[in-house]
Scaffold this active site. Structure first.
Site, PDB file in Angstrom:
ATOM      1  N   LYS A   1     -40.763 -33.828  60.549  1.00 36.26           N
ATOM      2  CA  LYS A   1     -39.707 -34.353  59.678  1.00 36.26           C
ATOM      3  C   LYS A   1     -40.313 -34.913  58.390  1.00 36.26           C
ATOM      4  O   LYS A   1     -39.783 -34.702  57.299  1.00 36.26           O
ATOM      5  CB  LYS A   1     -38.901 -35.422  60.438  1.00 36.26           C
TER       6      LYS A   1
ATOM      7  N   GLN B   1     -36.333 -42.131  66.110  1.00 37.54           N
ATOM      8  CA  GLN B   1     -36.603 -41.002  66.999  1.00 37.54           C
ATOM      9  C   GLN B   1     -36.315 -41.390  68.455  1.00 37.54           C
ATOM     10  O   GLN B   1     -36.730 -42.458  68.916  1.00 37.54           O
ATOM     11  CB  GLN B   1     -38.078 -40.569  66.837  1.00 37.54           C
TER      12      GLN B   1
ATOM     13  N   ASP C   1     -28.764 -38.911  61.446  1.00 40.10           N
ATOM     14  CA  ASP C   1     -28.734 -38.198  62.730  1.00 40.10           C
ATOM     15  C   ASP C   1     -27.299 -37.906  63.159  1.00 40.10           C
ATOM     16  O   ASP C   1     -27.075 -37.090  64.056  1.00 40.10           O
ATOM     17  CB  ASP C   1     -29.392 -39.056  63.821  1.00 40.10           C
TER      18      ASP C   1
END
Ligand code: GUN
Length: 288
Positions: free
Chosen positions: A56, A100, A123
């Site tokens: 990422k 995460q 997200d």
């Protein structure tokens, strides 16, 4: 001789999407606009999460997004993590916040997810963003499901009117993917751990999306000929290789289209995170 499925090339489409995001950001910043910023938070030392987070951050460099990484030790407390999120929620140079998952077992993922401001929730996991998707007014959309829809569209596949079957009902992938497919006009069936006869459902799918993370969960014989197959599962075999949920070679003999693993959905998730971060900073970017 049966035909071989065509490949849904996630690497190629993800590269195009990142290039499109990068161009939008460059023209925005060269006109004096602010460069989008993404904060990536990793708690602990999970090896798979380390790889995902590095991917990422590397994608941010390609897209022209300023990334700030926060690597916290495994013993980080809930209060410490929430305090960091509160700080990032208030930081003007941060447009997107990603924590995460999975978090170490002593941390409450639901509370953490809901602490992120919905307009910075790149997200798309916050209840507000999931709710907006369910109500057909998408805000920030979960990356993997949005990436799957982008990948299909890039290959000329429109789910409208198709019978789509999603195997797996996780909050991160299966559930929001079913909402995306419904929004796109598919007749959508969701299978999960309590589904009695999985073969009955998969064999009726025109579009089959498997997101479980258990190789072999769907037998390649359970796919109807001409089906579009999206394999979202990812796990590592004992020799260290990445595998999907389906046996690729066998499935490719029946399907019309199929995603490879790796090189299918994975790169689309990362590219869509770049697209979402651009969106969170006020730039709308769509792949043509
Ligand atoms: N863990 C597995 N997939 C994801 C994802 O898309 N986002 C985050 N934050 N964690 C994940």
């Amino acid at each position: 001789m049966s035909e071989q499925a065509r490949i849904l090339d996630g690497r190629k489409v993800a590269d195009r999407l990142i290039d499109t995001v990068s161009q939008a950001i460059e023209s925005h910043t060269s006109g004096g606009g602010h460069r989008p910023g993404l904060a990536v938070v990793l708690v602990g030392t999970d090896a798979a999460s380390e790889v995902y987070v590095s991917n990422k951050i590397r994608a941010c460099e390609r897209a022209g997004i300023a990334s700030r990484s926060h690597r916290l030790p495994p013993e980080t407390t809930q209060e410490e993590l929430l305090a960091l999120i509160d700080h990032l929620n208030e930081s003007e140079d941060i447009n997107g916040i990603l924590v995460q998952l999975p978090l170490p077992g002593h941390l409450d993922e639901t509370e953490v997810t809901h602490r992120i401001r919905p307009d910075k929730d790149v997200d798309g996991f916050h209840a507000t963003n999931v709710g907006l998707l369910a109500l057909r007014e998408p805000g920030l959309r979960p990356c993997t499901p949005r990436g799957v829809l982008t990948l299909l569209k890039a290959h000329g596949i429109d789910p409208k009117g198709m019978h789509a079957v999603v195997v797996g009902a996780s909050n991160i992938v299966g559930r929001p993917l079913s909402l995306e497919l419904l929004l796109a006009g598919a007749t959508t069936t969701v299978c999960h751990r309590f589904t009695r006869d999985l073969e009955l459902h998969t064999s009726r799918a025109e579009l089959l999306c498997v997101a479980v993370g258990k190789p072999g969960i769907v037998n390649a014989d359970w796919i109807s000929r001409g089906c579009v197959v999206v394999d979202i599962g990812i796990s590592r075999s004992s020799d260290g290789r990445l595998r999907g949920d389906l046996e690729f070679e066998q499935a490719a003999r029946r399907a019309a289209w199929i995603t490879p693993v790796p090189g299918g959905v994975g790169p689309m998730t990362v590219a869509t995170l770049m697209q979402n971060t651009a969106q969170a900073s006020g730039l709308t970017v769509e792949l043509e």
